[in-house]
Design a protein around this motif. Sequence first.
Motif, short mmCIF file in Angstrom:
data_model
loop_
_atom_site.label_atom_id
_atom_site.label_comp_id
_atom_site.label_asym_id
_atom_site.label_seq_id
_atom_site.Cartn_x
_atom_site.Cartn_y
_atom_site.Cartn_z
N VAL A 76 81.06 15.92 -78.51
CA VAL A 76 79.65 15.75 -78.17
C VAL A 76 79.04 14.58 -78.96
O VAL A 76 78.22 13.82 -78.42
N MET A 77 79.44 14.39 -80.22
CA MET A 77 78.95 13.25 -80.99
C MET A 77 79.30 11.93 -80.31
O MET A 77 78.47 11.01 -80.23
N ILE A 78 80.53 11.83 -79.81
CA ILE A 78 80.96 10.58 -79.17
C ILE A 78 80.28 10.41 -77.81
O ILE A 78 79.95 9.29 -77.41
N VAL A 79 80.06 11.50 -77.10
CA VAL A 79 79.31 11.42 -75.84
C VAL A 79 77.92 10.86 -76.10
O VAL A 79 77.44 9.98 -75.37
N ASP B 275 75.38 3.52 -75.93
CA ASP B 275 76.00 2.22 -75.61
C ASP B 275 75.77 1.85 -74.15
O ASP B 275 75.42 0.71 -73.83
N LEU B 276 75.99 2.81 -73.24
CA LEU B 276 75.79 2.52 -71.82
C LEU B 276 74.31 2.24 -71.53
O LEU B 276 73.97 1.41 -70.67
N GLY C 228 85.36 1.23 -78.46
CA GLY C 228 84.95 2.54 -77.99
C GLY C 228 84.58 3.49 -79.12
O GLY C 228 85.26 3.56 -80.15
N GLY C 229 83.51 4.24 -78.92
CA GLY C 229 83.05 5.15 -79.96
C GLY C 229 84.01 6.27 -80.28
O GLY C 229 83.99 6.82 -81.39
N SER C 230 84.90 6.62 -79.32
CA SER C 230 85.83 7.72 -79.58
C SER C 230 86.83 7.39 -80.67
O SER C 230 87.46 8.29 -81.23
N LYS D 209 78.18 4.04 -85.03
CA LYS D 209 79.37 3.20 -84.84
C LYS D 209 79.53 2.12 -85.91
O LYS D 209 80.61 1.99 -86.49
N VAL D 210 78.51 1.32 -86.14
CA VAL D 210 78.67 0.18 -87.05
C VAL D 210 79.01 0.67 -88.46
O VAL D 210 79.92 0.15 -89.12
#
Length: 459
Positions: free
Chosen positions: A304-307, A313-314, A364-366, A372-373
């Motif tokens: 869920v965190m990556i979603v 991002d999208l 990709g965040g996954s 992310k940074v």
Amino acid sequence: MTERLQISSLPYRDDPLDYFSSLRRHPGAVLLDSGKPAAPSGRYDIISSDPVSVLTVDGQGIIRVDNQVRDSRNPFLVQQELLEGLALEFPESDLPFLGGLIGYWGYDLGRSLEPVGESSSQVVSLPASRIGLYDWALIQDHQQRESWLIATSDRRNQVLDWLRQPTPPTTDFQLLSPFEGELDRDGYAERFAAVQNYIRAGDCYQINLAQRFSARYRGDLWSAYLRLRQATPTPFAGYQAWRTSQGEQAILSLSPERFLHCRADGHVEARPIKGTRPRGSTTEEDARLAGELAVSLKDRAENVMIVDLLRNDLGRVCRPGSVRVPQLCGLESYANVHHLVSIVCGDLATGRRPLDLLSAAFPGGSITGAPKVRAMQIIDELEPSRRSVYCGSLGYVDVRGNMDTSIAIRTAVADAGQIHLWGGGGLVADSDVDAEYTETLDKIRHLMEALSDTKLDME
């Protein structure tokens, strides 16, 4: 005068390797491999060679097109210029690729986009990115059981002549040393503890921590790819190899994970994977492991965190209100592991292009963590060496606006007589160090065993 591409039928073959084997030693030969017939979810294979131009980005971020330095720090802008310069007339077609860019965007390309840092060393000397501009393609559609050659009239005759030539012989591949990790269990545990300190301090919510394993080899890397493909067929596989003054370099990717898929109408889909269990040795054990994963609060939290990260991002390039999540933490099973997979969709905003999307969401965040940074900065600090292609992307960008890219996990990189593999996983506040260390091995154990042709005891 603009030349027109033609689409002509070729004999269908169940296995894409039959066609690619004839072309694999050509300059710039690329295979985007659906894993058929063994990977049930794959559909298209895309094969090409002899690109019109080649763009590379080195470890310092310098961009070259056909060895000429380009005065730009943004590789995605230069790639867009190359794509728009492909002067061909394209027929109407539902095929995914009629010409454009094929190659890889390595994880370290993220240093061109974000202030990551320079703590880790560059052990693998592959370019941060290597992208070819291709004016022809051989595509196999395993759903319709059809094969197509897309090329101009002159190029078509040239490709058909190449395919009539004797297939180059495949020689043996052999490891000259066992795989050795750059971290032992204690070294991994030390870095695991550092991640937990960052999480408790509020720096981050999740960090994807990986470790690299390396072995010396000799022989034919195509043979190595065939071994890996047999051991773990996946729908987002790929192979590229080329020679440098230091020897052969290659990417042998068996990724199960799609990164970004974009249609020409602007519809976007990402399929992040977070949450893994090995397959069981019996039907009962397999069902138990799958069931444990499906209800694991920790693994679902990671996903869920990556979603959420991908939605953000999208949202940077998609039409407001179009980003949605039609599948959250769905269970998917592959040859060697079970995964939790989500789907994040959206529609590109007016004026936005696929390469804008790739730039906005890369890497990709996954395979970074969240936010992310900051996650990338912590990864650079804690992992001893750069990731190279691992956790980057392989794929294509078509001239009409189609794009499909993978997350380059389960990926081997060959360089200077060594072959490298990475295994990693997402760490959150309630992660267990022993379980996470074992998971990094579970993800790539079967790849190491395929290359060494023996069972390994890595505990």
